[in-house]
Design a protein around this motif. Structure first.
Motif, PDB file in Angstrom:
ATOM      1  N   GLU A  51      56.367 -67.042 -23.496  1.00  0.00           N
ATOM      2  CA  GLU A  51      56.404 -68.438 -23.055  1.00  0.00           C
ATOM      3  C   GLU A  51      55.887 -68.617 -21.629  1.00  0.00           C
ATOM      4  OE1 GLU A  51      61.133 -68.358 -21.753  1.00  0.00           O
ATOM      5  OE2 GLU A  51      60.433 -69.675 -23.332  1.00  0.00           O
ATOM      6  N   ASP A  52      55.705 -67.504 -20.889  1.00  0.00           N
ATOM      7  CA  ASP A  52      55.187 -67.607 -19.515  1.00  0.00           C
ATOM      8  C   ASP A  52      53.678 -67.360 -19.471  1.00  0.00           C
ATOM      9  OD1 ASP A  52      55.326 -64.965 -20.176  1.00  0.00           O
ATOM     10  OD2 ASP A  52      56.250 -64.292 -18.319  1.00  0.00           O
ATOM     11  N   ASP A  53      52.984 -67.688 -20.564  1.00  0.00           N
ATOM     12  CA  ASP A  53      51.526 -67.564 -20.637  1.00  0.00           C
ATOM     13  C   ASP A  53      51.065 -66.134 -20.402  1.00  0.00           C
ATOM     14  OD1 ASP A  53      50.533 -70.399 -21.038  1.00  0.00           O
ATOM     15  OD2 ASP A  53      51.759 -70.670 -19.248  1.00  0.00           O
ATOM     16  N   ASP A  54      51.677 -65.203 -21.105  1.00  0.00           N
ATOM     17  CA  ASP A  54      51.275 -63.809 -21.004  1.00  0.00           C
ATOM     18  C   ASP A  54      51.366 -63.169 -22.373  1.00  0.00           C
ATOM     19  OD1 ASP A  54      50.505 -61.361 -19.743  1.00  0.00           O
ATOM     20  OD2 ASP A  54      51.590 -61.998 -17.942  1.00  0.00           O
ATOM     21  N   TRP A  55      50.889 -61.946 -22.473  1.00  0.00           N
ATOM     22  CA  TRP A  55      50.954 -61.180 -23.718  1.00  0.00           C
ATOM     23  C   TRP A  55      51.746 -59.899 -23.488  1.00  0.00           C
ATOM     24  CZ3 TRP A  55      45.075 -60.926 -25.337  1.00  0.00           C
ATOM     25  CH2 TRP A  55      44.670 -62.176 -25.822  1.00  0.00           C
ATOM     26  N   THR A  56      52.454 -59.490 -24.528  1.00  0.00           N
ATOM     27  CA  THR A  56      53.002 -58.133 -24.605  1.00  0.00           C
ATOM     28  C   THR A  56      52.282 -57.417 -25.738  1.00  0.00           C
ATOM     29  OG1 THR A  56      55.184 -58.748 -23.757  1.00  0.00           O
ATOM     30  CG2 THR A  56      55.045 -56.736 -25.059  1.00  0.00           C
TER      31      THR A  56
END
Length: 221
Positions: free
Chosen positions: A97-102
């Motif tokens: 949700e914080d505009d990142d990828w895992t």
């Protein structure tokens, strides 16, 4: 400690140190293929070095799971190129949700890097455009306020930066790095569900789950 609070102090052996110290120790103590889960959380450049070291030492078990946090901000071009373009891993990117990828990946069981004798280098050299993107990402990281305050404890969450995340995804795509992106979904009771694409989801399951190494114990780094 948290392990004592959870009642796991007599089960979990926790070692503190850098990967260049701990990975060779694991190889000496438990042999080849002893790591069934490798979790990377730090700077994007270090991800490549940590995974290359683990593969070079032969500590990854066949089917070992790899999780790398925040591969958009900061970027991790060489890791993403290795995992998403080599054909050695099944992989997916989980949108946060914080505009990142895992990045979630699994080393294919028939991969030659799994559980073999160590050698000095097992990665092919990254293409010039991948190395250039790494250089540009490093320069941008060093100009950020978070880099200048890297020796201090950060309080609270960093504000979302959707424009930087979109630019990073576009830069990856220009290099042919295009992982399938999946998003968690909310369920009743405040729980979250994540459906990973097959065969990754079929093997690891939506809830993750640790797999056992060849020595019977699940090793997580």
């Amino acid at each position: 400690s948290l392990l004592e609070w959870a009642g796991l102090a007599g089960i979990v052996d926790m070692r503190v140190g850098k990967s260049e110290q701990l990975l060779p120790w694991l190889r000496r103590e438990f042999g080849a293929g002893c790591v069934s889960a490798l979790v990377l959380s730090g700077q994007g450049v270090e991800y490549r070095e940590d995974l290359e070291r683990a593969e070079g030492l032969g500590v990854l078990a066949p089917g070992a799971v790899l999780v790398a946090d925040r591969v958009l901000q900061p970027m991790a071009p060489e890791l993403m190129w290795r995992v998403c373009s080599s054909g050695d891993f099944e992989h997916a990117a989980v949108a946060a949700e914080d505009d990142d990828w895992t990045l979630v990946a699994r080393l294919r069981p028939d991969n030659a890097a799994a559980g073999r004798e160590p050698r000095e280098r097992c990665w092919p050299a990254a293409p010039a455009n991948v190395r250039q993107l790494r250089h540009e990402a490093d320069e941008a990281r060093r100009r950020s306020p978070q880099w200048r305050r890297r020796d201090r404890l950060a309080r609270g969450r960093l504000p979302p930066r959707p424009e930087e995340a979109e630019a990073a995804a576009t830069a990856y795509l220009a290099l042919g790095i295009a992982p399938r992106v999946v998003s968690p979904s909310a369920r009743e009771g405040g729980r979250w569900s994540l459906e990973l694409p097959p065969p990754l989801g079929r093997q690891s399951g939506a809830t993750g789950g640790a797999s056992e190494g060849p020595h019977g114990d699940a090793k997580c780094v």
